[in-house]
Every structure is written in structure tokens, then in C-alpha cells.
Scaffold this active site. Structure first.
Site, short mmCIF file in Angstrom:
data_model
loop_
_atom_site.label_atom_id
_atom_site.label_comp_id
_atom_site.label_asym_id
_atom_site.label_seq_id
_atom_site.Cartn_x
_atom_site.Cartn_y
_atom_site.Cartn_z
N ARG A 242 -0.30 -81.99 71.85
CA ARG A 242 1.32 -82.45 72.31
C ARG A 242 2.12 -81.32 71.76
NH1 ARG A 242 -0.62 -85.20 75.53
NH2 ARG A 242 -0.41 -87.26 76.13
N GLU A 271 8.64 -80.93 78.77
CA GLU A 271 7.80 -80.53 80.10
C GLU A 271 8.36 -81.41 81.04
OE1 GLU A 271 3.70 -81.34 79.25
OE2 GLU A 271 3.43 -80.36 77.40
N HIS A 291 -0.14 -77.90 81.27
CA HIS A 291 -0.78 -79.19 80.76
C HIS A 291 -1.79 -79.42 81.89
CE1 HIS A 291 0.39 -83.04 78.39
NE2 HIS A 291 -0.96 -82.92 78.85
C1 DGY Z 1 -3.62 -86.97 77.86
O1 DGY Z 1 -4.40 -87.64 78.42
O2 DGY Z 1 -2.97 -87.49 76.86
C2 DGY Z 1 -3.22 -85.81 78.46
O3 DGY Z 1 -2.28 -85.07 77.74
C3 DGY Z 1 -2.69 -85.89 79.90
O4 DGY Z 1 -1.41 -87.09 79.91
#
Ligand code: DGY
Length: 341
Positions: A242, A271, A291
């Protein structure tokens, strides 16, 4: 006397056209309303969609807060995320309202670890810079000194966090001849893939540091100016977890000053972002991706399908298959059970 029509719970899905057949399955059993806008719903739009629903299927980027839970109303029993990360969910607010929250572990670790490994190779070998030069028509001669990168074999990979994705990356790194070490604040154990080291030692001794912690109050800004200064000037930082775990300003400064070799990010604090002149996109020693860690057809389908199965299970009165950690997966309220199998 005719039988009363079977109750079909209302379920909201926060996007249309999701991969997999999970939403189709839900449609066979529930009154599914999905968000059909071309852009993701705003919080208000999602709240309106959720009104009167017993289940919500949402993405990791959707905010699940008290306002959304209250807008859905007292019948809401389950919020199923098609995402492993659940930092967008107010877990306490869901627990107070007896609403189960589920996520999608297990199905995306290998796919996301592939992207982490790709970012390591792209950053250390400067591959995007080489490709950009090629596209600009600058490949006039083979040069022994062009685009020299740093080797991956023999380098030490330091994993911050040691969950499913980190372990999948450790397996890949071993195949590339890397030594692997990890830091987890509570589970201080070595295993066959990696040895546990203190956080400071990991920063100091790793050639590649890869971030795999969830975003929490404790991990927000975990990698800032101080931590970057401890890392080797030849090191690479990779983040597929993250964005909020890494202080982006501090990272840009370290890269510009040559205090860090390179970085690869699949996630950012804010994002999405669309400004082509964004400093994160233009910094030459930084590789950024939008992402896409779990973005394969099979994995994204598996995420949606697992979310749908979680939702079905809870609405049928069964425990969720993959509730968020620390929860039972059973709603603590609810009116009725629906037989779905
Ligand atoms: C997750 O699964 O946490 C990925 O970042 C997609 O949201």
C-alpha cells in the site's frame, strides 16, 4: 392459496463487468444492483446504491465507512471485498453493526509476487529507461557502458512483512540466486526460505527492500527519510503493498540525491493519478505501475469469485470463507437465512 414469493435479498456490486462468473452466480439468487457508471462511484453514489442491501460486493479502493454501512441500513450483513487489503474499511464500524467483512487472501499471492519480482528486475537493471531510449530512436550503437544496472544474483532481499505475498516473492528470489531475510514485528521466526532480522538490520544490510505490510496506523509512513538514510546507496526499494507505507517525498529526495539506487512502486499514496508530469512518473530511477499486482484474468476472476462466495455463504447463514483476520465471519445480527445451496 398461492405461496408467498421467496425473499430475494438485495445485493449491490460496486462495478459493472467484473471478471469471473461470481456476479452472475449472485444474480441467480439475489436482486443484484450494480454500479454501471464509467467512473467508480463516489461515496454518495455508492451509499445510494447500497440502500436496503443485505450484501455489498466492493473493491479495495471503495471506502467502507460508517456512513456507507448506515446508508445500506439495518439489514446489511456482509461486505465482501474483492481485494486482499482492507485498509479502506472501518473495521470497528462494521463490527459495531454486526456486519461481516470478507477479503480475498490465498488467490493473489503468486500473481502479485510476480509483479514485485518484475519491479526488482526493472529497477535494478534500468530496463524501462533502456526501453524509453529505444523508443526515442536513441539506439545508434551498442555501447559497453550503456544502461548499466546492478545484478540481482547474490544480492540480499529484505522483506518487510512476511505474509503470503512476501513468501511467494521469497520463493522467486531464491530462484534468482538472491539471499532472503525478513522482518515481522511479532513472528520472529526463520524458515527454509528466509531468516528473521531486526528492522534496522534489514534496512542496513539489504540490497533490495520490498514492502509487504498492510496499511495500518502503525505502518503509515513506515519508510521515511530516516529509514531511507539507513539503506545502502546501492539499494532498491519496492512497494507492492500500500502506498501509504512509504513517504513518497522522502523517496523522491533520496533518489534525486543519489542516496538510493532505484525504486519500483505498484502502489501510491493517492490513487489513481493522471497527471503525466507527476514527479513520481518522471523520476528516472523510479519505475511506477498503476496498481496491477493482481492483474491477470485468472487472478482477478478468482478474487471476484471468492468475494461472491463469501457473500453467498453469509447470506445463507454460514460463516464466511475468508473473513478479515480476527473476525469470526458470522454476522451478529440478521433477520433471516436464505438457502442458496
Ligand atoms: C489487494 O487485493 O489488496 C490489491 O491491492 C487489489 O485491491
Amino acid at each position: 392459496m398461492s405461496a408467498a414469493p421467496a425473499h430475494r435479498p438485495r445485493v449491490a456490486v460496486s462495478r459493472t463487468g467484473l471478471p469471473g462468473d461470481g456476479v452472475e452466480r449472485l444474480t441467480a439468487r439475489f436482486d443484484v444492483v450494480d454500479w454501471t457508471g464509467t467512473q467508480p462511484p463516489s461515496p454518495d453514489q455508492l451509499a445510494r446504491l447500497a440502500k436496503g442491501c443485505e450484501g455489498l460486493l466492493v473493491l479495495g479502493s471503495d471506502r467502507v465507512d460508517a456512513a456507507l454501512l448506515d446508508a445500506a441500513g439495518p439489514d446489511l450483513r456482509v461486505v465482501a471485498l474483492a481485494s486482499m487489503g482492507y485498509d479502506g474499511v472501518d473495521v470497528a464500524a462494521a463490527a459495531q453493526r454486526g456486519v461481516v467483512v470478507t477479503h480475498t487472501p490465498d488467490v493473489l499471492a503468486d500473481t502479485t509476487a510476480d509483479v514485485a519480482m518484475a519491479l526488482i528486475l526493472m529497477s535494478r537493471r534500468r530496463l524501462p529507461a533502456a526501453m524509453d531510449a529505444l523508443r526515442r530512436g536513441e539506439w545508434g550503437a551498442f555501447r559497453m557502458d550503456a544502461f548499466l544496472g546492478l545484478d540481482v544474483q547474490g544480492a540480499t532481499l529484505g522483506l518487510i512483512g512476511y505474509g503470503q505475498i512476501a513468501r511467494a516473492l521469497a520463493r522467486r528470489a531464491a530462484g534468482f540466486g538472491m539471499r532472503v531475510q525478513h522482518h515481522h514485528p511479532r513472528r520472529r521466526e526463520d524458515d527454509e526460505l528466509s531468516r528473521w532480522v531486526p528492522f534496522d538490520e534489514l534496512l542496513r544490510t539489504s540490497d533490495v527492500v520490498s514492502v509487504h505490510t498492510p496499511l495500518t496506523k502503525e505502518t503509515e509512513g513506515l519508510i521515511g527519510a530516516v529509514e531511507l538514510a539507513v539503506m545502502k546507496p546501492t539499494a532498491t526499494l519496492v512497494n507492492t503493498g500500500r502506498g501509504g507505507v512509504v513517504d513518497e517525498e522522502a523517496l523522491l529526495t533520496a533518489l534525486r540525491r543519489g542516496e538510493l539506487h532505484s525504486a519500483g512502486l505498484d502502489v501510491m499514496t493517492a490513487e489513481p493519478r493522471t497527471d503525466p508530469s507527476d514527479p513520481l512518473f518522471t523520476e528516472p530511477h523510479l519505475v511506477v505501475l498503476p496498481h496491477v499486482g493482481s492483474a491477470t484474468e485468472a487472478t482477478r476472476s478468482a478474487m471476484v469469485n471468492l468475494a461472491a462466495r463469501n457473500l453467498e455463504a453469509v447470506l445463507a447463514g454460514h460463516p464466511a470463507l475468508t473473513p478479515i483476520p480476527g473476525t469470526t465471519g458470522l454476522p451478529t445480527h440478521g433477520r433471516r437465512q436464505h438457502t442458496t445451496r
